[in-house]
Design a protein around this motif. Structure first.
Motif, PDB file in Angstrom:
ATOM      1  N   ASP A 104       2.503  10.660  -5.871  1.00 30.73           N
ATOM      2  CA  ASP A 104       3.192  11.647  -5.330  1.00 30.73           C
ATOM      3  C   ASP A 104       2.890  11.683  -3.951  1.00 30.73           C
ATOM      4  N   VAL A 105       1.710  11.873  -3.609  1.00 32.27           N
ATOM      5  CA  VAL A 105       0.858  11.698  -2.177  1.00 32.27           C
ATOM      6  C   VAL A 105       1.356  10.813  -1.340  1.00 32.27           C
ATOM      7  N   TYR A 106       1.483   9.498  -2.060  1.00 33.37           N
ATOM      8  CA  TYR A 106       1.592   8.591  -1.288  1.00 33.37           C
ATOM      9  C   TYR A 106       3.239   8.202  -0.982  1.00 33.37           C
ATOM     10  N   ALA A 107       4.053   8.777  -1.924  1.00 28.43           N
ATOM     11  CA  ALA A 107       5.597   9.007  -1.643  1.00 28.43           C
ATOM     12  C   ALA A 107       5.708  10.143  -0.607  1.00 28.43           C
ATOM     13  N   ASP A 108       4.994  11.064  -0.329  1.00 33.08           N
ATOM     14  CA  ASP A 108       5.155  11.924   0.616  1.00 33.08           C
ATOM     15  C   ASP A 108       4.568  11.298   2.237  1.00 33.08           C
ATOM     16  N   LEU A 124       0.556  10.884  14.042  1.00 32.85           N
ATOM     17  CA  LEU A 124       0.647  10.150  12.708  1.00 32.85           C
ATOM     18  C   LEU A 124      -0.820  10.444  11.764  1.00 32.85           C
ATOM     19  N   VAL A 125      -1.800  10.524  12.696  1.00 32.07           N
ATOM     20  CA  VAL A 125      -2.849  10.673  11.827  1.00 32.07           C
ATOM     21  C   VAL A 125      -3.171  12.164  11.061  1.00 32.07           C
ATOM     22  N   GLU A 126      -2.369  13.046  11.650  1.00 32.32           N
ATOM     23  CA  GLU A 126      -2.726  14.325  11.317  1.00 32.32           C
ATOM     24  C   GLU A 126      -1.988  14.428   9.777  1.00 32.32           C
ATOM     25  N   TRP A 127      -0.775  13.859   9.723  1.00 31.55           N
ATOM     26  CA  TRP A 127      -0.358  14.104   8.413  1.00 31.55           C
ATOM     27  C   TRP A 127      -0.712  13.060   7.241  1.00 31.55           C
ATOM     28  N   VAL A 128      -1.418  12.180   7.981  1.00 35.59           N
ATOM     29  CA  VAL A 128      -2.044  11.116   6.979  1.00 35.59           C
ATOM     30  C   VAL A 128      -3.148  11.987   6.268  1.00 35.59           C
ATOM     31  N   ASP A 129      -4.260  12.525   7.297  1.00 34.79           N
ATOM     32  CA  ASP A 129      -5.167  13.193   6.931  1.00 34.79           C
ATOM     33  C   ASP A 129      -4.805  14.329   5.876  1.00 34.79           C
ATOM     34  N   LYS A 130      -3.617  15.166   6.080  1.00 40.00           N
ATOM     35  CA  LYS A 130      -3.096  16.062   5.280  1.00 40.00           C
ATOM     36  C   LYS A 130      -2.933  15.602   3.905  1.00 40.00           C
ATOM     37  N   GLY A 131      -2.502  14.317   3.815  1.00 36.90           N
ATOM     38  CA  GLY A 131      -2.104  13.786   2.561  1.00 36.90           C
ATOM     39  C   GLY A 131      -3.428  13.447   1.769  1.00 36.90           C
ATOM     40  N   PRO A 147     -18.512   9.772  -1.921  1.00 34.81           N
ATOM     41  CA  PRO A 147     -18.167   8.420  -1.236  1.00 34.81           C
ATOM     42  C   PRO A 147     -17.298   7.378  -1.924  1.00 34.81           C
ATOM     43  N   GLY A 148     -16.409   6.746  -1.448  1.00 36.96           N
ATOM     44  CA  GLY A 148     -15.652   5.897  -2.178  1.00 36.96           C
ATOM     45  C   GLY A 148     -14.406   6.472  -2.846  1.00 36.96           C
ATOM     46  N   THR A 149     -14.345   7.831  -2.828  1.00 43.03           N
ATOM     47  CA  THR A 149     -13.279   8.103  -3.716  1.00 43.03           C
ATOM     48  C   THR A 149     -11.891   7.693  -3.304  1.00 43.03           C
ATOM     49  N   LEU A 150     -11.574   7.797  -1.846  1.00 46.85           N
ATOM     50  CA  LEU A 150     -10.012   7.739  -1.488  1.00 46.85           C
ATOM     51  C   LEU A 150     -10.081   6.126  -1.633  1.00 46.85           C
ATOM     52  N   THR A 151     -11.025   5.123  -1.377  1.00 43.74           N
ATOM     53  CA  THR A 151     -10.860   3.851  -1.546  1.00 43.74           C
ATOM     54  C   THR A 151     -10.505   3.479  -2.901  1.00 43.74           C
ATOM     55  N   ARG A 152     -11.311   4.164  -4.048  1.00 43.66           N
ATOM     56  CA  ARG A 152     -11.161   3.729  -5.394  1.00 43.66           C
ATOM     57  C   ARG A 152      -9.597   4.281  -5.695  1.00 43.66           C
ATOM     58  N   LEU A 153      -9.193   5.445  -5.215  1.00 45.03           N
ATOM     59  CA  LEU A 153      -7.628   5.831  -5.567  1.00 45.03           C
ATOM     60  C   LEU A 153      -6.654   4.498  -5.031  1.00 45.03           C
ATOM     61  N   ALA A 154      -6.805   4.249  -3.735  1.00 40.76           N
ATOM     62  CA  ALA A 154      -5.988   3.352  -3.079  1.00 40.76           C
ATOM     63  C   ALA A 154      -5.961   1.869  -3.688  1.00 40.76           C
ATOM     64  N   ASN A 188       0.846  -1.216  -0.001  1.00 37.34           N
ATOM     65  CA  ASN A 188      -0.004  -0.084  -0.015  1.00 37.34           C
ATOM     66  C   ASN A 188       0.873   1.153   0.055  1.00 37.34           C
ATOM     67  N   ALA A 189       0.239   2.406   0.226  1.00 36.72           N
ATOM     68  CA  ALA A 189       1.068   3.460   0.108  1.00 36.72           C
ATOM     69  C   ALA A 189       1.991   3.726   0.917  1.00 36.72           C
TER      70      ALA A 189
END
Length: 352
Positions: free
Chosen positions: A329-333, A259-266, A278-285, A198-199
């Motif tokens: 790029d977001v996942y790399a960050d 930890l959760v704060e920078w995950v939320d920011k990404g 609904p489901g947008t982030l799930t689709r991307l992952a 995963n990311a």
């Protein structure tokens, strides 16, 4: 990269399957399985996945000491005409044997797995550990046992674990894990590699290639597990993540964001590009895993019908190359921040 649709994929010889499968690690609870509300919800999820075309079910004899296999077997007894590809693993449960890979223990575990799943053949059987005893004492025995089981068609394909250690491991630890994987890969000659991806998974080089190029060159399939990082990448479990962050950094919350704060920011960056539907982030992952290669099958965990419905209904069209670049790029960050956190205060509990 070419566009990948959701048609049947060739994982390895004899396994053609829908590219999105199920990771079946069933919640145990305390009630008997046949009376458990959790189990009924899980069975509802299996049924809904089949309605969406799912054909690949992945589990292990170590999930609840066979409990997960038995629940999947309960489902298969109710629907005996389904044509599914079943995957399980061996190597974590020793029982009364000297070692999980000693003697005929692999054979005994497979017999129990087949009984649990209510089937006569397993499509994929994976060696679930790199521990083959002192000096790899049981490695040769494990290889011989797996190849014999494939020859007599008790199993269709041999799998092995991919290189993996905790996400916050040092580059040296990851390099050592990669070296160990390559050594075992050359001896086992698997049909499939099963790995978490995963990311948050650091890039691991194998003979100068990433895992996807390496397995493609060797004609080996890939099963990718934990694509949503237990719901974190889907924007779920925020409150649980915050509680967990407080436990990890009880005295440093003023000096270091949880930890959760920078995950939320990404994830907010992704929302700004792709919307908050609904489901947008799930689709991307899920799409970022599904589009890694034609030899990849992704297995996603769930506990109920609603989660399965979201996972299968949100996929939509393939991500374009520019869209994939944004996600990467977001996942790399996110990986970079995880490395920074681990460097300042190494914590092995970081397991997205």
């Amino acid at each position: 990269m070419t566009a990948h649709d959701l048609g049947v994929r060739h994982l390895c010889r004899g396994i053609l399957t829908h590219p999105l499968g199920l990771h079946c690690d069933v919640p145990t609870g305390h009630a008997p399985p046949e009376q458990s509300h959790r189990i009924n919800r899980f069975l509802g999820g299996l049924h809904r996945a089949v309605e969406h075309g799912a054909t690949f079910f992945d589990t292990s004899d170590s999930y609840g000491s066979g409990h997960s296999e038995r629940v999947v077997g309960q489902f298969l007894r109710e629907y005996p005409d389904l044509s599914l590809q079943l995957s399980s693993k061996v190597g974590q449960i020793r029982g009364s044997a000297e070692h999980p890979y000693a003697g005929r223990h692999i054979n005994h575990q497979l017999e129990q797995t087949l009984e649990n799943l209510y089937v006569e053949q397993l499509h994929l059987y994976t060696l679930d550990s790199f521990d083959f005893g002192p000096g790899d004492r049981y490695l040769g025995n494990a290889i011989d046992a797996m190849r014999t089981l494939r020859e007599v068609e008790s199993i269709n394909a041999i799998g092995m674990r991919g290189p993996f250690t905790h996400y916050a491991a040092s580059p040296e630890e990851w390099a050592a894990e990669a070296e160990r994987f390559l050594y075992l890969f050359r001896l086992i000659k698997p049909d499939v590699v099963w790995t978490r991806f995963n990311a948050f998974t650091p890039a691991v080089l194998l003979e100068g290639e990433d895992l996807f190029s390496f397995t493609a060159r060797h004609g080996v399939g890939l099963v990718l597990a934990a694509p949503l990082a237990h719901g974190v990448l889907a924007g779920k479990n925020a409150e649980r993540s915050r509680s967990r962050a407080k436990m990890i950094y009880p005295r440093r919350t003023g000096a270091m964001p949880p930890l959760v704060e920078w995950v939320d920011k990404g994830l907010d960056v992704l929302r700004s590009h792709f919307g908050e539907g609904p489901g947008t982030l799930t689709r991307l992952a899920l799409r970022s895993c599904l589009q890694r290669g034609d030899q990849c099958v992704v297995v996603v965990g769930f506990s109920n019908e609603e989660q399965v419905e979201e996972n299968y209904s949100c996929l939509g069209d393939p991500l374009t190359a520019p869209e994939l670049a944004i996600v990467d790029d977001v996942y790399a960050d996110l990986r970079g921040h995880l490395r920074e956190v681990a460097t300042r205060s190494p914590v092995k509990q970081l397991q997205p």
